[in-house]
Design an enzyme around this catalytic site. Structure first.
Site, short mmCIF file in Angstrom:
data_model
loop_
_atom_site.label_atom_id
_atom_site.label_comp_id
_atom_site.label_asym_id
_atom_site.label_seq_id
_atom_site.Cartn_x
_atom_site.Cartn_y
_atom_site.Cartn_z
CE LYS A 27 -24.72 -10.54 16.42
NZ LYS A 27 -24.29 -10.18 17.76
CD GLU A 40 -28.28 -12.64 22.90
OE1 GLU A 40 -27.31 -12.56 23.68
OE2 GLU A 40 -28.20 -13.08 21.75
CG HIS A 59 -16.38 -6.52 21.34
ND1 HIS A 59 -16.97 -7.42 22.21
CD2 HIS A 59 -16.93 -5.32 21.62
CE1 HIS A 59 -17.85 -6.77 22.96
NE2 HIS A 59 -17.84 -5.50 22.64
NE ARG A 75 -13.91 -14.42 10.46
CZ ARG A 75 -14.80 -13.93 11.31
NH1 ARG A 75 -16.01 -13.61 10.90
NH2 ARG A 75 -14.50 -13.76 12.58
#
Ligand code: MV4
Length: 515
Positions: free
Chosen positions: A118, A202, A237, A299
């Site tokens: 990331k 972040e 999630h 994907r």
């Protein structure tokens, strides 16, 4: 151009079946693989040939890249489709496929690696002027650095694992005094889960929407986007409902997000299908605010059907064409979005009892159909849902000219749909689709938690709810049972206050007529 005559599908369940269907349509032979738990699985019955991998646990079967490649050689497959999960985002496996002369239907390993970290993906975003959440673009060296960076961007902040995804190794930090334990907690969790303790910071975006852009790139440098999906309805999630287009994204915002996604994919040397995830800030009055790059998924995604329905494109056909080395058959200007599609992920889980997985034998299956309904399923009546894998059973998808009509179709289809023998989350969808906030498109990533907290049970930590007074569902189920037993169900039937007649009740009527 590359010849693809036979594809090995390195997956199971509904996605394996989805890919086998595309193979049949294209005149391509399909090779299935299965674990001991999946001997009688739908994808095994549907494939032209199928080979055993090993025992039920994924690590002994669907994650065994070496065994999968042995079967590819044995069966003479010239390409491999990884589906989602399992080996789909494993760069080393993609490389091993290429070394074995088996075309991996997905991006090159180099692109998977460039976007897999990331922090590296955030650097890539900066390089193409893609807006991303403010914060660091390299791993934090120490707690002191975390304190400094957090003070710079301003609290609240979020610690994230560079190797992460899906919320693991993630910690919201609301004030400086929370940083020390959050920093060590996130590092430890990341180390254990991913073998890398690299974390970065972040700015915390409050109540964002999760909006993602579907991209398609060929092996000649062409790349297009197919608009967005809104996946804000999720729990822990885990996405629960996805739709396309987003109820709040304007054509102008779509073009800005789409163009940024295409820039990122091109800069990474991307090929095949991919998804660029964004957080979309909620502005005042429900209109969207800024969008921020989150990560790229390399994907085909679970929720790809909603994009297929509104674009009229078959993403698996296109993936295979790209893998054959064909240029993209459509230009960006020719991509048009039409209508609205909504997908429900139907899980074998007990949403009224802490979302416990509920594997077991499917004793009765009444599937939904009719106008505007697509069901991508990996089950049949008599199939035993194994406990070894993700408990997703099927995806029920509605398509209609407008969002309002798509909701109506989905509600109608949910009335038709019934699964017996195991617990499913079908009832949860009826609740969501009846909710005025959902109907008005007032969604963010906390939406479902709010709905579940509202009244009766569902929250994971809550104790099982008190038995509720009989409602139409219970009455309808009872009606079916009573009819089967030849007992009068008048009292139960009279509690059905809904205009529609449920699937169970109709099944009961049919049983009644038979005897
Ligand atoms: C965030 C965020 C708020 N601010 N990052 C969760 C999974 C991972 N892919 C990123 N996630 C989030 N990152 C900042 N800076 C909120 C989430 C988040 C979330 C994101 C997408 C979909 C559902 C979510 C649920 C909770 C939190």
């Amino acid at each position: 151009m590359r010849t693809i005559r036979k594809i090995l599908i390195a997956n199971r369940g509904e996605i394996a079946l989805r890919i086998i269907r595309a193979c049949r349509e294209l005149g391509i032979e399909s090779v299935g693989v299965y674990s001991d738990a999946d001997r009688g699985a739908p994808h095994v019955l549907a494939a032209n040939e199928a080979y055993r991998l090993g025992p039920a646990p994924s690590v002994d079967s669907y994650l065994r890249g070496d065994l999968v490649l042995k079967i590819a050689a044995e069966s003479g497959a010239d390409a491999l489709h990884p589906g989602y999960g399992f080996l789909s985002e494993n760069a080393a496996f993609a490389e091993a496929c290429e070394s074995a002369g088996v075309k991996f239907i997905g991006p090159p390993a180099s692109a998977m690696r460039a976007l897999g970290s990331k922090t590296r993906a955030r650097q890539a975003a900066d390089a193409v002027q893609m807006p991303r959440v403010p914060g660091s673009t390299t791993g934090l060296a120490s707690l002191d650095e975390a304190m400094l960076v957090a003070a710079e961007i301003g609290y609240p902040v979020m610690l994230k694992a560079a190797a992460g995804g899906g919320g693991k190794g993630m910690r919201a930090v609301l004030s400086p005094d929370e940083m020390e334990s959050a920093y060590h907690g996130a590092r430890g969790e990341a180390e254990r889960a991913f073998g890398s303790g690299e974390v970065y910071l972040e700015k915390l975006i409050q109540r964002p929407r999760h909006v993602e852009i579907q991209v398609l790139a060929d092996e000649h440098g062409n790349c297009i986007h197919l608009g967005e999906r809104d996946c804000s309805v999720q729990r822990r999630h885990q996405k629960v409902i996805e739709e396309a287009p987003s109820p709040v994204v304007s054509e102008q915002l779509r073009q800005r997000m789409g163009a940024a996604a295409v820039r990122l994919a091109k800069s990474a040397g991307y090929a095949n299908a991919g998804t660029v995830e964004f957080l979309l800030e909620s502005g005042a009055d429900g209109t969207p605010g800024n969008f921020y790059f989150l990560e790229m998924n390399t994907r085909l995604q679970v929720e790809h059907p909603v994009t297929e329905l509104i674009t009229g494109l078959d993403l698996v056909h296109l993936q295979i064409a790209i893998a054959r080395g064909e240029p993209l058959p459509i230009r960006q200007e020719a991509v048009t979005l039409r209508g609205h599609a909504i997908e429900c992920r139907i899980y074998a889980e007990d949403h009224e009892n802490g979302f416990m997985p509920s594997p077991g034998k499917i004793t009765r299956l009444l599937q939904a159909g009719g106008p505007g309904i697509r069901e991508d399923s990996g089950i049949y009546e008599g199939w035993t849902v194994p406990m070894d894998y993700d408990p997703m059973l099927s995806k029920l998808i509605a398509y209609a000219p407008t969002r309002t009509l798509a909701i109506a179709r989905l509600r109608r289809a949910l009335e038709e749909y019934a699964i017996g023998g195991i617990r499913t989350n079908l009832g949860l969808f009826r609740r969501i689709l009846d909710d005025p906030d959902f109907q008005e498109g007032r969604l963010d990533t906390n939406y479902l938690d709010r709905l579940l907290a509202e009244n009766h049970g569902g929250a994971a930590s809550a104790p099982p709810p008190e038995p509720r007074p009989p409602n139409d569902r219970i009455a309808a189920i009872a009606a079916g049972i009573f009819r089967k037993l030849g007992v009068s169900s008048q009292n139960c039937a009279s509690t059905n206050t809904q205009a529609t007649t449920s699937a169970w009740k109709q099944a009961g009527r049919r049983e009644g007529l038979r005897s």
